[in-house]
Scaffold this active site. Structure first.
Site, PDB file in Angstrom:
ATOM      1  N   ASN A  66      -0.276   0.637  11.617  1.00 39.50           N
ATOM      2  CA  ASN A  66       0.997   1.044  12.222  1.00 39.50           C
ATOM      3  C   ASN A  66       0.759   1.455  13.669  1.00 39.50           C
ATOM      4  O   ASN A  66      -0.387   1.661  14.095  1.00 39.50           O
ATOM      5  CB  ASN A  66       1.567   2.249  11.452  1.00 39.50           C
ATOM      6  CG  ASN A  66       2.099   1.893  10.085  1.00 39.50           C
ATOM      7  OD1 ASN A  66       2.938   1.009   9.937  1.00 39.50           O
ATOM      8  ND2 ASN A  66       1.592   2.574   9.060  1.00 39.50           N
ATOM      9  N   CYS A  75       2.578  -5.234   4.865  1.00 39.25           N
ATOM     10  CA  CYS A  75       3.697  -5.303   5.826  1.00 39.25           C
ATOM     11  C   CYS A  75       4.321  -6.683   5.657  1.00 39.25           C
ATOM     12  O   CYS A  75       3.653  -7.688   5.914  1.00 39.25           O
ATOM     13  CB  CYS A  75       3.172  -5.105   7.248  1.00 39.25           C
ATOM     14  SG  CYS A  75       4.454  -5.352   8.508  1.00 39.25           S
ATOM     15  N   GLY A  76       5.548  -6.732   5.215  1.00 42.57           N
ATOM     16  CA  GLY A  76       6.179  -8.020   4.901  1.00 42.57           C
ATOM     17  C   GLY A  76       6.439  -8.850   6.149  1.00 42.57           C
ATOM     18  O   GLY A  76       6.100 -10.042   6.207  1.00 42.57           O
ATOM     19  N   ASN A  77       6.992  -8.221   7.177  1.00 37.21           N
ATOM     20  CA  ASN A  77       7.263  -8.968   8.420  1.00 37.21           C
ATOM     21  C   ASN A  77       5.948  -9.351   9.099  1.00 37.21           C
ATOM     22  O   ASN A  77       5.800 -10.455   9.627  1.00 37.21           O
ATOM     23  CB  ASN A  77       8.111  -8.114   9.372  1.00 37.21           C
ATOM     24  CG  ASN A  77       9.539  -7.942   8.862  1.00 37.21           C
ATOM     25  OD1 ASN A  77      10.125  -8.865   8.313  1.00 37.21           O
ATOM     26  ND2 ASN A  77      10.083  -6.752   9.019  1.00 37.21           N
ATOM     27  N   ARG A 200       7.451   4.789   8.014  1.00 35.67           N
ATOM     28  CA  ARG A 200       6.214   5.605   8.023  1.00 35.67           C
ATOM     29  C   ARG A 200       5.223   4.969   8.986  1.00 35.67           C
ATOM     30  O   ARG A 200       5.076   3.763   9.015  1.00 35.67           O
ATOM     31  CB  ARG A 200       5.653   5.600   6.597  1.00 35.67           C
ATOM     32  CG  ARG A 200       4.345   6.284   6.400  1.00 35.67           C
ATOM     33  CD  ARG A 200       3.834   6.158   4.977  1.00 35.67           C
ATOM     34  NE  ARG A 200       3.342   4.801   4.696  1.00 35.67           N
ATOM     35  CZ  ARG A 200       2.569   4.522   3.629  1.00 35.67           C
ATOM     36  NH1 ARG A 200       2.280   5.456   2.746  1.00 35.67           N
ATOM     37  NH2 ARG A 200       2.122   3.286   3.427  1.00 35.67           N
ATOM     38  N   CYS A 209      12.315  -4.367   8.446  1.00 37.68           N
ATOM     39  CA  CYS A 209      11.190  -3.944   7.605  1.00 37.68           C
ATOM     40  C   CYS A 209      11.163  -4.873   6.397  1.00 37.68           C
ATOM     41  O   CYS A 209      12.105  -4.866   5.589  1.00 37.68           O
ATOM     42  CB  CYS A 209      11.381  -2.487   7.175  1.00 37.68           C
ATOM     43  SG  CYS A 209      10.042  -1.883   6.128  1.00 37.68           S
TER      44      CYS A 209
HETATM   45  N1  LIG Z   1       5.117   1.194   8.180  1.00 34.12           N
HETATM   46  C1  LIG Z   1       4.836   0.729   6.821  1.00 34.12           C
HETATM   47  C2  LIG Z   1       4.006  -0.574   6.881  1.00 34.12           C
HETATM   48  C3  LIG Z   1       4.766  -1.710   7.542  1.00 34.12           C
HETATM   49  C4  LIG Z   1       5.970  -2.098   6.738  1.00 34.12           C
HETATM   50  C5  LIG Z   1       6.999  -2.959   7.444  1.00 34.12           C
HETATM   51  N2  LIG Z   1       6.819  -3.165   8.858  1.00 34.12           N
HETATM   52  C6  LIG Z   1       7.210  -4.285   6.739  1.00 34.12           C
HETATM   53  O1  LIG Z   1       7.623  -5.269   7.381  1.00 34.12           O
HETATM   54  O2  LIG Z   1       7.009  -4.320   5.496  1.00 34.12           O
HETATM   55  C7  LIG Z   1       4.050   1.795   6.066  1.00 34.12           C
HETATM   56  O3  LIG Z   1       3.185   2.445   6.677  1.00 34.12           O
HETATM   57  O4  LIG Z   1       4.280   1.931   4.873  1.00 34.12           O
END
Ligand SMILES: N[C@H](CCC[C@H](N)C(=O)O)C(=O)O
Length: 271
Positions: A66, A75-77, A200, A209
């Site tokens: 992050n 992280c899906g994206n 987060r 997200c």
């Molecule tokens: N910030 C998230 C991880 C990235 C999730 C998001 N950017 C996605 O596309 O799934 C965490 O620490 O749980």
């Protein structure tokens, strides 16, 4: 230490992606590097850093950080961006698998505008329960779609105090110590929802997200009979599509290359 990088966007969630298959960035340095490179105005700026590393078993392994330097399991994206990066750089073919801390991820390049990712099986789904925030009870759901998510239904997501409420839930005792991402969604029609996310590790709102979109789709289907494939309108206005086949969930959407760059030492060597 490093030079070339790609700046990519998956639905408005933006990432710095670096080919680290030569291991030029030691894992011990990666978190600090992420924090430096992701700072907007002071450096490249992004929601996260993705290092593409070599793997004995899969097309590659990734390390995901992050913007605050914390490690996230998935992280899906970012997964769609990593897949597109690997494909155009000859690290993988159109169908690939890669290692993440959440498990093995399968991805497929659909066309120039779309990548489809098989997500890890959802865990710990819990629908329609209440948590206490500022002496008031708030009805939420939660599910882990590679990372933990709390999901809240809203009549108007634009009016939600996302940062204030998001932060309180992200750090709520119920989800400690790991914490959670927080998503508000609003139903548009019987297969379309709009959503906003407090992430987060970014500690603020992101414009999309991916794991959150899957968590919202699973919750909206379970609690509001929203039909798969679920179309998710992100804060940036992009559309992510969540497909369900048997008990598998797929996240499909864009993975745009914004630019390729060469890092100057001052991009990470600053106070
Ligand atoms: N910030 C998230 C991880 C990235 C999730 C998001 N950017 C996605 O596309 O799934 C965490 O620490 O749980």
């Amino acid at each position: 230490m490093i030079s070339e990088f790609y700046k990519m966007s998956g639905g408005g969630n933006d990432f710095i992606v670096i080919d680290n298959t030569d291991n030029s960035i030691p894992e011990s340095k990666a978190s600090g590097l992420a924090e430096k490179l992701c700072k907007r105005q002071l450096s490249v700026g992004a929601d996260g850093l993705i290092l593409i590393c070599s793997s004995k078993e899969d097309d590659f392994k990734w390390l995901f950080y992050n913007s605050d330097g914390s490690v996230a399991e998935m992280c899906g994206n970012g997964a769609r961006c990593a897949a597109r990066f690997a494909y155009i750089n000859g690290i993988a073919g159109r169908s690939m698998t890669f290692e993440t801390l959440a498990g093995k991820i399968k991805a497929e390049i659909i066309d120039d505008n779309s990548v489809k990712v098989l997500m890890t099986p959802p865990l710990d789904a819990n629908f329609n329960y209440s948590i206490e925030i500022d002496n008031k009870w708030l009805e939420v759901s939660s599910v882990n779609t590679g990372v933990p998510h709390v999901i809240i239904k809203s009549e108007n997501i634009a009016d939600e105090p996302l940062i204030e409420t998001g932060r309180k839930i992200r750090f709520h005792d119920k989800y400690s110590p790991a914490g959670t991402n927080v998503n508000f969604y609003e139903i548009t029609d019987d297969s379309t929802v709009a959503m906003r996310t407090y992430e987060r590790g970014v500690e603020g709102e992101t414009l999309a997200c991916g794991t959150g979109a899957v968590a919202v789709a699973i919750t909206a289907n379970a609690c509001e009979n929203i039909n798969f494939p679920v179309k998710i309108k992100t804060r940036s206005g992009a559309t992510l599509t969540i497909h369900k086949q048997d008990n598998n969930f797929f996240l499909e959407g864009e993975a745009r290359i914004i630019y390729q760059g060469v890092l100057n030492k001052e991009a990470y060597d600053y106070e």
